[in-house]
Scaffold this motif. Structure first.
Motif, PDB file in Angstrom:
ATOM      1  N   ARG A  28      15.817 -39.563 -28.008  1.00  0.00           N
ATOM      2  CA  ARG A  28      15.329 -38.290 -28.548  1.00  0.00           C
ATOM      3  C   ARG A  28      15.190 -37.222 -27.461  1.00  0.00           C
ATOM      4  O   ARG A  28      15.199 -36.024 -27.761  1.00  0.00           O
ATOM      5  CB  ARG A  28      13.978 -38.498 -29.239  1.00  0.00           C
ATOM      6  CG  ARG A  28      14.038 -39.444 -30.428  1.00  0.00           C
ATOM      7  CD  ARG A  28      12.638 -39.729 -30.967  1.00  0.00           C
ATOM      8  NE  ARG A  28      12.696 -40.631 -32.094  1.00  0.00           N
ATOM      9  CZ  ARG A  28      12.908 -40.263 -33.357  1.00  0.00           C
ATOM     10  NH1 ARG A  28      13.068 -38.974 -33.623  1.00  0.00           N
ATOM     11  NH2 ARG A  28      12.961 -41.155 -34.318  1.00  0.00           N
ATOM     12  N   PRO A  31      19.755 -34.350 -24.155  1.00  0.00           N
ATOM     13  CA  PRO A  31      20.292 -33.059 -24.646  1.00  0.00           C
ATOM     14  C   PRO A  31      21.083 -33.264 -25.931  1.00  0.00           C
ATOM     15  O   PRO A  31      21.610 -34.347 -26.197  1.00  0.00           O
ATOM     16  CB  PRO A  31      21.188 -32.592 -23.493  1.00  0.00           C
ATOM     17  CG  PRO A  31      20.659 -33.296 -22.281  1.00  0.00           C
ATOM     18  CD  PRO A  31      20.160 -34.626 -22.769  1.00  0.00           C
ATOM     19  N   ASP A  32      21.184 -32.226 -26.720  1.00  0.00           N
ATOM     20  CA  ASP A  32      21.860 -32.333 -28.021  1.00  0.00           C
ATOM     21  C   ASP A  32      23.301 -32.813 -27.907  1.00  0.00           C
ATOM     22  O   ASP A  32      23.801 -33.514 -28.791  1.00  0.00           O
ATOM     23  CB  ASP A  32      21.825 -30.971 -28.732  1.00  0.00           C
ATOM     24  CG  ASP A  32      20.420 -30.593 -29.179  1.00  0.00           C
ATOM     25  OD1 ASP A  32      19.577 -31.511 -29.283  1.00  0.00           O
ATOM     26  OD2 ASP A  32      20.172 -29.393 -29.411  1.00  0.00           O
ATOM     27  N   ARG A  33      23.982 -32.427 -26.826  1.00  0.00           N
ATOM     28  CA  ARG A  33      25.398 -32.801 -26.713  1.00  0.00           C
ATOM     29  C   ARG A  33      25.576 -34.321 -26.588  1.00  0.00           C
ATOM     30  O   ARG A  33      26.661 -34.850 -26.829  1.00  0.00           O
ATOM     31  CB  ARG A  33      26.038 -32.100 -25.523  1.00  0.00           C
ATOM     32  CG  ARG A  33      25.482 -32.483 -24.167  1.00  0.00           C
ATOM     33  CD  ARG A  33      26.214 -31.726 -23.061  1.00  0.00           C
ATOM     34  NE  ARG A  33      25.753 -32.074 -21.725  1.00  0.00           N
ATOM     35  CZ  ARG A  33      24.695 -31.544 -21.138  1.00  0.00           C
ATOM     36  NH1 ARG A  33      23.972 -30.621 -21.783  1.00  0.00           N
ATOM     37  NH2 ARG A  33      24.354 -31.908 -19.920  1.00  0.00           N
ATOM     38  N   TYR A  34      24.495 -35.036 -26.175  1.00  0.00           N
ATOM     39  CA  TYR A  34      24.580 -36.491 -26.056  1.00  0.00           C
ATOM     40  C   TYR A  34      24.162 -37.209 -27.335  1.00  0.00           C
ATOM     41  O   TYR A  34      24.216 -38.431 -27.393  1.00  0.00           O
ATOM     42  CB  TYR A  34      23.685 -36.987 -24.903  1.00  0.00           C
ATOM     43  CG  TYR A  34      24.147 -36.518 -23.543  1.00  0.00           C
ATOM     44  CD1 TYR A  34      25.473 -36.632 -23.151  1.00  0.00           C
ATOM     45  CD2 TYR A  34      23.233 -35.950 -22.659  1.00  0.00           C
ATOM     46  CE1 TYR A  34      25.889 -36.199 -21.907  1.00  0.00           C
ATOM     47  CE2 TYR A  34      23.642 -35.507 -21.401  1.00  0.00           C
ATOM     48  CZ  TYR A  34      24.969 -35.638 -21.036  1.00  0.00           C
ATOM     49  OH  TYR A  34      25.393 -35.206 -19.803  1.00  0.00           O
ATOM     50  N   ARG A  35      23.748 -36.441 -28.319  1.00  0.00           N
ATOM     51  CA  ARG A  35      23.312 -37.053 -29.583  1.00  0.00           C
ATOM     52  C   ARG A  35      24.218 -36.699 -30.742  1.00  0.00           C
ATOM     53  O   ARG A  35      23.856 -36.891 -31.897  1.00  0.00           O
ATOM     54  CB  ARG A  35      21.873 -36.625 -29.875  1.00  0.00           C
ATOM     55  CG  ARG A  35      20.863 -37.239 -28.902  1.00  0.00           C
ATOM     56  CD  ARG A  35      19.432 -36.965 -29.286  1.00  0.00           C
ATOM     57  NE  ARG A  35      19.053 -35.573 -29.000  1.00  0.00           N
ATOM     58  CZ  ARG A  35      18.332 -34.799 -29.808  1.00  0.00           C
ATOM     59  NH1 ARG A  35      17.934 -35.260 -30.976  1.00  0.00           N
ATOM     60  NH2 ARG A  35      18.013 -33.574 -29.453  1.00  0.00           N
ATOM     61  N   GLN A  36      25.412 -36.240 -30.436  1.00  0.00           N
ATOM     62  CA  GLN A  36      26.357 -35.885 -31.491  1.00  0.00           C
ATOM     63  C   GLN A  36      26.988 -37.145 -32.087  1.00  0.00           C
ATOM     64  O   GLN A  36      26.975 -38.221 -31.488  1.00  0.00           O
ATOM     65  CB  GLN A  36      27.438 -34.961 -30.914  1.00  0.00           C
ATOM     66  CG  GLN A  36      26.903 -33.619 -30.432  1.00  0.00           C
ATOM     67  CD  GLN A  36      27.954 -32.792 -29.734  1.00  0.00           C
ATOM     68  OE1 GLN A  36      29.079 -33.254 -29.524  1.00  0.00           O
ATOM     69  NE2 GLN A  36      27.590 -31.551 -29.370  1.00  0.00           N
ATOM     70  N   ARG A 201      19.788 -43.472 -31.582  1.00  0.00           N
ATOM     71  CA  ARG A 201      19.746 -42.657 -32.809  1.00  0.00           C
ATOM     72  C   ARG A 201      19.104 -43.395 -33.992  1.00  0.00           C
ATOM     73  O   ARG A 201      19.258 -42.996 -35.136  1.00  0.00           O
ATOM     74  CB  ARG A 201      21.148 -42.181 -33.199  1.00  0.00           C
ATOM     75  CG  ARG A 201      21.752 -41.201 -32.205  1.00  0.00           C
ATOM     76  CD  ARG A 201      23.055 -40.629 -32.709  1.00  0.00           C
ATOM     77  NE  ARG A 201      22.850 -39.835 -33.908  1.00  0.00           N
ATOM     78  CZ  ARG A 201      23.850 -39.244 -34.588  1.00  0.00           C
ATOM     79  NH1 ARG A 201      25.100 -39.386 -34.174  1.00  0.00           N
ATOM     80  NH2 ARG A 201      23.593 -38.524 -35.651  1.00  0.00           N
TER      81      ARG A 201
END
Length: 253
Positions: A28, A31-36, A201
């Motif tokens: 969580r 960064p967002d780019r690693y949670r796509q 995730r």
């Protein structure tokens, strides 16, 4: 790995559960780019590769441990049989064979005493056990046959003694198992990677946490049983000490 099966299992549990829970909590903060979705798909693909490889290696480890256990069990029964047959041959010598029988009985008593703390004393590698068996061999070789029949008995007894001597050292070599520690460590690291992918995730709720902990506990138990079976003279899955009890009863009659 002999004697460290439980420690290995505890280490595996904490490593796997720690990998799963750390991934669950830390993803969580990435960064967002690693949670796509595409990143998650690649992680699952990599994890699936290791799932397949780990399954194959675990299967080989189970087979190796099973073969080690079965071989040790067979050799324990074999050495017990050879000792009983040697004693029967010595009885036919009469008084000439009594000293050898006493030495052989002392060796079996030593093995039985060791078996109170280990799974099977016939695999005892102590110097005392070796000395007692060597003494029986020296007493046997000191016998002087007085007839052709006794010569034949003496040669049979020497053959049986050599079989006992060889089997004892074979059992000593089998006591430490055959699965390399490096291979076991590699498999555990693969499992840690797989458990880390579980938490990536995933929703941080009670069911997910419980599932990760339960899976880690079951996998640690699996590793424990594999390692324990690979060390045939210790732990709950050990070679029976029944043969040594039967040998002691037969020689004491």
């Amino acid at each position: 790995m002999a004697g460290h099966e439980f420690s290995v299992a505890i280490l595996v549990f904490f490593l796997l559960s720690g990998a799963g829970l750390a991934s669950l909590l830390l993803h969580r903060k990435l960064p967002d780019r690693y949670r796509q979705d595409d990143t998650a798909a690649i992680i699952r693909m990599v994890a699936n590769v290791f799932v397949v490889v780990t399954s194959l290696v675990l299967g080989l480890m189970v087979n190796s441990a099973k073969n080690t256990f079965e071989t040790a069990d067979r050799d324990v029964h074999a050495i017990a049989t050879e000792i009983i047959l040697l004693d029967k041959l010595l009885r036919r010598f009469g008084e000439a064979g009594d000293e050898v029988r006493r030495d052989l009985l002392n060796y079996v008593k030593q093995a039985s005493a060791v078996a109170r703390t280990k799974a099977n004393g016939l695999a005892d590698s102590s110097q005392r056990g070796e000395d007692l068996l060597d003494r029986a061999g020296e007493s046997l070789r000191a016998i002087t046959p007085t007839s052709g029949a006794q010569m034949a008995l003496w040669e049979q007894a020497l053959t049986k003694y050599q079989a006992v001597f060889d089997l004892r050292w074979k059992l000593v070599q089998q006591a430490d198992g055959t699965i390399p520690s490096a291979l076991l460590a590699m498999v555990v690291l693969w499992l840690a990677l797989i458990f880390g992918s579980f938490g990536y995730r995933a929703p941080a709720n009670f069911i997910v946490v419980l599932s990760i902990l339960l899976a880690a506990a079951l996998m640690a138990a699996t590793i424990y049983l594999i390692v324990d079976m690979d060390v045939p003279f210790g732990g709950p899955m050990s070679v029976s000490r029944g043969p040594i009890d039967r040998v002691l009863a037969a020689l004491s009659r």
